[in-house]
Enzyme design. Structure first.
Site, mmCIF file in Angstrom:
data_model
loop_
_atom_site.group_PDB
_atom_site.id
_atom_site.type_symbol
_atom_site.label_atom_id
_atom_site.label_comp_id
_atom_site.label_asym_id
_atom_site.label_seq_id
_atom_site.Cartn_x
_atom_site.Cartn_y
_atom_site.Cartn_z
ATOM 1 N N SER A 137 0.839 -1.204 0.000
ATOM 2 C CA SER A 137 0.000 0.000 0.000
ATOM 3 C C SER A 137 0.870 1.248 0.000
ATOM 4 O O SER A 137 2.032 1.209 0.401
ATOM 5 C CB SER A 137 -0.852 0.054 1.261
HETATM 6 N N1 SAH Z 1 0.912 -5.792 3.906
HETATM 7 C C1 SAH Z 1 1.698 -6.023 2.702
HETATM 8 C C2 SAH Z 1 0.942 -5.781 1.415
HETATM 9 C C3 SAH Z 1 -0.158 -6.685 1.252
HETATM 10 S S1 SAH Z 1 -0.788 -7.018 -0.333
HETATM 11 C C4 SAH Z 1 2.971 -5.231 2.700
HETATM 12 O O1 SAH Z 1 3.214 -4.436 3.609
HETATM 13 O O2 SAH Z 1 3.750 -5.422 1.773
HETATM 14 C C5 SAH Z 1 -1.923 -8.222 0.245
HETATM 15 C C6 SAH Z 1 -1.311 -9.555 0.536
HETATM 16 O O3 SAH Z 1 -2.327 -10.386 1.082
HETATM 17 C C7 SAH Z 1 -0.788 -10.264 -0.698
HETATM 18 O O4 SAH Z 1 0.548 -10.591 -0.532
HETATM 19 C C8 SAH Z 1 -1.671 -11.505 -0.798
HETATM 20 O O5 SAH Z 1 -1.005 -12.629 -1.305
HETATM 21 C C9 SAH Z 1 -2.075 -11.699 0.660
HETATM 22 N N2 SAH Z 1 -3.284 -12.480 0.889
HETATM 23 C C10 SAH Z 1 -4.424 -12.493 0.157
HETATM 24 N N3 SAH Z 1 -5.313 -13.349 0.690
HETATM 25 C C11 SAH Z 1 -4.723 -13.893 1.791
HETATM 26 C C12 SAH Z 1 -5.134 -14.863 2.767
HETATM 27 N N4 SAH Z 1 -6.317 -15.461 2.713
HETATM 28 N N5 SAH Z 1 -4.267 -15.153 3.765
HETATM 29 C C13 SAH Z 1 -3.049 -14.590 3.833
HETATM 30 N N6 SAH Z 1 -2.602 -13.687 2.923
HETATM 31 C C14 SAH Z 1 -3.429 -13.346 1.925
#
Ligand code: SAH
EC number: 2.1.1.77
Length: 242
Positions: free
Chosen positions: A91
């Site tokens: 983000s």
């Molecule tokens: N917080 C992260 C950015 C997140 S992007 C940072 O600081 O870089 C959202 C992430 O959520 C992605 O990597 C995606 O693979 C993960 N995601 C999506 N669904 C998920 C689930 N059910 N459990 C765990 N991770 C998940």
């Protein structure tokens, strides 16, 4: 002669590195100022106290450029989301700061993050909390994030590979939960693992469009309040098949 050339080459490289470091420090400081400016104009969302100095300090101290594939400071410290591969993004810094503020993390808190991605949000939380547990569903991202956090000595952050829908009961109960992927409803197991008085912050709404950044507060066992704070756009929360 060869040795002299080697020494000169090393000095030039060291100079380049320190010039780049100075540039990174300036760009990170500018990022924090941009976040401050946004926060001032978002007083309705954040209340009169705005973003706390603790959160701003964590943003100022965390080396965002080491969490992105190209490791470039001019990319890392612009106020924009950044692709981290496999269709995922970190983000924009203001949204990371806003979610962190809304989670109201204190030094003795245990925090869960769902959606580790690059590990950047986990690193920010780890600077503010006692312990951070973070779950990522994509193996390659979980592995890279765990390595980055380990290399940068975030010893109070643990990464687990899996579907975060069911939370991480052995790590909880949690004072705060931050979900960084969008889903139509907050997962009930996460609310269950929240302490009374704790908050869950997540984008609630359909995939591939805007969602409401939502704060769910657990006010008593089985009882919550919910408020929508801002419109955001997150990658989808996916579910594992098993
Ligand atoms: N917080 C992260 C950015 C997140 S992007 C940072 O600081 O870089 C959202 C992430 O959520 C992605 O990597 C995606 O693979 C993960 N995601 C999506 N669904 C998920 C689930 N059910 N459990 C765990 N991770 C998940």
């Amino acid at each position: 002669m060869k040795a002299l050339l080697l020494v000169i080459a090393m000095i030039v490289l060291a100079r380049d590195a320190s010039a780049q470091d100075a540039q990174c420090v300036r760009e990170r400081a500018a990022m924090v100022e941009t976040i401050r400016t946004y926060a001032r104009s978002a007083a309705g969302v954040l209340g009169r106290q705005g973003l706390s100095e603790r959160v701003l300090e964590a943003m100022a101290q965390t080396l965002r450029h080491l969490f992105i594939p190209e490791r470039s400071c001019s990319v890392a410290y612009a106020d924009q989301p950044i692709p981290i591969g496999l269709g995922q993004t970190i983000s924009q810094p203001y949204v990371v700061a806003l979610m962190t503020q809304l989670a109201e993390v204190a030094p003795d808190h245990v925090v869960l993050e769902v959606g580790t991605g690059s590990g950047y949000q986990a690193a920010i939380l780890a600077r503010l909390a006692q312990k951070v547990c973070t779950i990522e569903i994509i193996p390659q991202l979980a592995e890279t994030a765990a390595k980055t956090l380990r290399d940068l000595a975030y010893d109070n952050a643990s990464v687990r590979l899996g579907d975060g829908y069911n939370g991480w009961p052995e790590c909880g109960p949690f004072d705060a939960i931050v979900v960084t992927a969008a889903l139509g409803e907050p997962p009930p197991p996460l609310i269950e693992q929240l302490k009374v008085g704790g908050r869950l912050v997540m984008p609630v709404g359909p995939a591939y469009t805007t969602q409401q950044l939502t704060v769910v507060e657990k006010i008593a066992p089985g009882k919550t309040t919910t408020r929508a704070v801002a419109l955001v756009r997150f990658v989808p929360f996916t579910r594992s098949q098993n």
